[in-house]
Design an enzyme around this catalytic site. Structure first.
Site, PDB file in Angstrom:
ATOM      1  CE1 TYR A 115      -4.040   2.202   0.632  1.00 24.32           C
ATOM      2  CE2 TYR A 115      -2.525   3.333   2.486  1.00 24.32           C
ATOM      3  CZ  TYR A 115      -3.715   3.219   1.600  1.00 24.32           C
ATOM      4  OH  TYR A 115      -4.882   4.160   1.846  1.00 24.32           O
ATOM      5  NE  ARG A 143      -2.692   5.043  12.906  1.00 22.90           N
ATOM      6  CZ  ARG A 143      -1.402   4.663  13.312  1.00 22.90           C
ATOM      7  NH1 ARG A 143      -0.915   5.388  14.341  1.00 22.90           N
ATOM      8  NH2 ARG A 143      -1.140   3.404  13.048  1.00 22.90           N
TER       9      ARG A 143
END
Ligand code: NAD
Ligand code: UDP
Length: 323
Positions: free
Chosen positions: A156, A222
């Site tokens: 990815y 995050r």
């Protein structure tokens, strides 16, 4: 419609192509573009996207959907391209890693070739993953990243990095109008309930009374952006009269640990679920927070939705879909 030579044409002259349009973010882009008066051609192979995500758009005469895998060439007549096709959650992009790299590399080459033939702008949905496990915090666009080229996330990360390279080479070599956004963790309605991403996992687990799966010590961070804010930035970038090419970080810079997120979800759902610590996945980034000053300056954009508000809307969606 075919012209007899195998070329597919859309009915509309002023049509925007959204690849990955049946996915989580893509479906919101399609919706926003329709609201803004565009014709929309959604192209998707339904690898992770669903008809349900676009079900409410199918009866709209300005919306068209085509099943197609963008690793194969596509011949359509459009006036702009949002390139989002690519599985985005670790469990999905690691299921067929070769295909994941292919969709970013071959898929981008096909979409860039289409944009070049038509001389139309093309926007790439890049990712904060191109920074890998970042050594610079918060991440700024000039940081080149810290990616393991051979780890399980590389299909990815490196695919998306190569896609950025292709976009900038098409711009330098062919003067193609390009736009690249680096998307930081985005959440909201229409996330797949089982795609393994942290916000959907925690909400679904809390609503079902199942243990909340916290990977590692849960102190990794995050920064979560509500999907409507992301979509506003992407559409603003495409519509901008300035030549805003990016790469631009798009995200909400407020940073949370996974424990903090779990506690918020438990409180909002009123769930009695307990936290369950599981092993941290390989190469899981320890921290992530966007520096969005460039997007603020060049687009005049800033995210408006707090995690508190966005979680309420996302929990309401999952309550409804899980029944
Ligand atoms: P998603 O998995 O819901 O959507 C991806 C869509 O692409 C799906 O509809 C899928 O069926 C389609 N697709 C996959 N391979 C395809 C192919 N070969 N041909 C045609 N369609 C194909 O994921 P999402 O969260 O909506 O992500 C959309 C884009 O945004 C992706 O490119 C992703 O890398 C990027 N992004 C998302 C996030 C996030 O937090 N959600 C973060 C960074 C970047
Ligand atoms: N995570 C977690 N529990 C889960 C899913 C994810 O603790 O059930 C953690 C994961 O290890 C990572 C963070 O949440 O540190 C964000 O994971 P996600 O897959 O949503 O996004 P990404 O790792 O791609 O940023």
């Amino acid at each position: 419609m075919s012209d007899g030579n195998g070329f597919m044409w859309t009915r509309y002259a002023n049509t925007i192509l959204v690849t990955g349009g049946a996915g989580f973010i893509g479906s919101h882009i399609c919706e926003r573009l329709l609201d803004r008066g565009y014709e929309v051609l959604c192209v998707d192979n339904f690898y992770t996207g669903t008809r349900g995500n676009i079900g409410h758009l199918l009866s709209n005469p300005h919306f068209e959907v085509m099943r197609h895998d963008i690793t194969f060439p596509l011949y359509v007549q459009v006036s702009g391209i949002f390139n989002l096709a690519c599985p985005a959650s670790p469990i999905h992009y690691q299921r067929d890693p070769v295909q994941t790299t292919k969709v970013s590399v071959h898929g981008s080459i096909n979409m860039l070739g289409l944009a070049k033939r038509l001389s139309v702008p093309i926007l790439q949905a890049s990712t904060s993953e191109i920074y890998g496990d970042p050594l610079v915090h918060p991440q700024i666009e000039s940081y080149w990243g810290n990616v393991n080229t051979i780890g399980p996330r590389a299909c990815y990360d490196e695919g998306k990095r190569c896609a950025e390279t292709l976009f900038f080479d098409y711009h330098r070599q062919h003067k193609l109008p390009i736009k690249v956004v680096r998307i930081f963790n985005t959440y909201g309605p229409r996330m797949h309930p089982h795609d393994g991403r942290v916000v959907s996992n925690f909400i679904v687990q809390a609503l079902k009374g199942e243990p909340i799966s916290v990977f590692g010590d849960g102190l990794q961070t995050r920064s979560f952006c509500y999907v409507d804010d992301l979509v506003s930035a992407m559409v603003m970038m495409m519509e901008s009269e300035e030549d805003v090419r990016g790469p631009l970080n798009i995200g909400n810079p407020t940073e949370f640990t996974m424990i903090e997120l779990a506690e918020m979800v438990l409180k909002k759902t009123g769930s009695k679920s307990k936290l369950k610590h599981l092993p941290l996945p390989t190469d899981d980034p320890k921290q992530r927070k966007p520096d969005i000053s460039l997007a603020q300056k060049s687009l005049g954009w800033t995210p408006k939705t707090s995690l508190d508000e966005g979680l309420d809307r996302t929990i309401a969606y999952f309550r409804q879909t899980l029944g």
